[in-house]
Design a protein around this motif. Sequence first.
Motif, PDB file in Angstrom:
ATOM      1  N   LYS A   1     -11.234   4.502   3.508  1.00  0.00           N
ATOM      2  CA  LYS A   1     -12.473   4.977   2.903  1.00  0.00           C
ATOM      3  C   LYS A   1     -13.595   5.150   3.926  1.00  0.00           C
ATOM      4  CE  LYS A   1     -11.662   2.928  -1.682  1.00  0.00           C
ATOM      5  NZ  LYS A   1     -12.132   1.911  -2.657  1.00  0.00           N
TER       6      LYS A   1
ATOM      7  N   SER B   1      -5.371  -4.149   0.970  1.00  0.00           N
ATOM      8  CA  SER B   1      -6.787  -3.954   0.629  1.00  0.00           C
ATOM      9  C   SER B   1      -7.607  -3.557   1.846  1.00  0.00           C
ATOM     10  CB  SER B   1      -7.360  -5.218  -0.014  1.00  0.00           C
ATOM     11  OG  SER B   1      -6.774  -5.447  -1.283  1.00  0.00           O
ATOM     12  N   GLU B   2      -7.264  -4.126   2.997  1.00  0.00           N
ATOM     13  CA  GLU B   2      -7.995  -3.756   4.218  1.00  0.00           C
ATOM     14  C   GLU B   2      -7.628  -2.346   4.670  1.00  0.00           C
ATOM     15  OE1 GLU B   2      -8.473  -6.301   7.499  1.00  0.00           O
ATOM     16  OE2 GLU B   2      -8.873  -8.094   6.314  1.00  0.00           O
TER      17      GLU B   2
ATOM     18  N   LEU C   1      -9.836  -0.133   2.618  1.00  0.00           N
ATOM     19  CA  LEU C   1     -11.204  -0.123   3.135  1.00  0.00           C
ATOM     20  C   LEU C   1     -11.326   0.768   4.365  1.00  0.00           C
ATOM     21  CD1 LEU C   1     -12.245  -3.882   2.773  1.00  0.00           C
ATOM     22  CD2 LEU C   1     -13.144  -1.927   1.482  1.00  0.00           C
ATOM     23  N   LYS C   2     -10.339   0.703   5.259  1.00  0.00           N
ATOM     24  CA  LYS C   2     -10.354   1.524   6.472  1.00  0.00           C
ATOM     25  C   LYS C   2     -10.225   3.011   6.129  1.00  0.00           C
ATOM     26  CE  LYS C   2     -10.342  -1.321  10.149  1.00  0.00           C
ATOM     27  NZ  LYS C   2     -11.200  -1.151  11.357  1.00  0.00           N
TER      28      LYS C   2
ATOM     29  N   ASP D   1      -6.949  -0.814  -5.726  1.00  0.00           N
ATOM     30  CA  ASP D   1      -6.356  -0.367  -4.461  1.00  0.00           C
ATOM     31  C   ASP D   1      -5.187   0.570  -4.722  1.00  0.00           C
ATOM     32  OD1 ASP D   1      -8.119  -1.921  -2.969  1.00  0.00           O
ATOM     33  OD2 ASP D   1      -6.746  -3.633  -2.870  1.00  0.00           O
TER      34      ASP D   1
END
Length: 299
Positions: free
Chosen positions: A53, A46-47, A50-51, A5
Motif C-alpha cells: 500500500k 500483514s506487513e 502494508l508495504k 488483508d
Amino acid sequence: MTPLDYDYLRGFLKTRSGLMLSNDKQYLIESRLMPIARKEGLAGISEIVLKLKAPGSERLAAKVTEAMTTNESFFFRDKTPFDHFRDVMMPALLAARAAKRHIRIWCAAASTGQEPYSLAMMLKEMGPAVAGWRIEIIGTDLSNEVLERARAGVYTQFEVQRGLPIQMLLKYFTQNGDQWTIAPEIRAMVQYRPLNLLNDFSALGQFDIIYCRNVLIYFDQPTKVGVLNRAARQTAPDGYLLLGAAETVVGLTDAYKPVADRRGLYVPAGAASAPRPAAAAPARVMAVSGALAPRTGLA
C-alpha cells in the motif's frame, strides 16, 4: 493474516494479473507469500500488505504477483494441441503461405518454455517441408523469473521426464549432471517477451497460430472476454486459436468458432470454412504420443 488483508490481496491480484481467488484460499496466500516475507525481513502477510500500500512498492508487488501465478508446464502437454499442430494447422498454413513462406506463432503464458520449445522441435522435425521458411515463435509471460528460465533452456531430470519422448531428449538436449540444456538451434527458434494478458498486446502484431492454454481458467468472465476479443484482433483471418481442455470461447465471444471434431481448436468467426487437414502431413513431422515416433514410411 486478517480478513481485511486477504480481501486486499484478492483485489490486488485480480487487478495485477486477473487471478481470481475464492473465499477459502488463505492457505495458498500464506504458503506462497511467507517465503517472500522472510526474504524481505517482514514479520508476515500483514506487513507485506502494508508495504504494498505504500509508495515505491513495485518491486515487492512484482514478487508477490509472480509468487501467486501458477507456472505449471511440461513438454507436449495434453498431446491433442500438438496433434492439431501437425495434422491441421501446419499443413493448411504451409499451403496458404506458400507465396510469402512466413508463419508467426504466439505462445501466451509460456511459463518456463516447454510449450514453445515443443513446437520448435516439431518444426525442426519437419525438415525439408519448412526449409527456407521464416517461422517465428514468440513466448510471453507475466513473470520475468520464468521467462529467464525459458531463455536459459535448462531443465531438471524431472522436467524432461514429463512428456518429453526419449528420442527428443537425446536428439535436442545435452546432459550436465542432473540438468538438461536444450540445443542452441532450438533455443534460437523462440523469442521471449514479458507480457500481461490484461494489457493491450497489439504491439505483438498478427499471428497465424495462438496458443493460449490453461490460463483463462484463472480469470473471471469479463477478463476472459477481454483476452479473447483482443486475441481475435491479432489472429490472421485464416489463423487458429488453441485453448486448454477446460476452456472454451462458447458463451464468451463471437469472434471465434470451434473447429468440428478438433477439441480446443478455434478459427476466426469470419473464416470461410472449417479448415481441413492436407492429404498428408508435412514430411518428418513426428507423432506426439508416449514416444514421438516417426510417421510411417519416414526416416
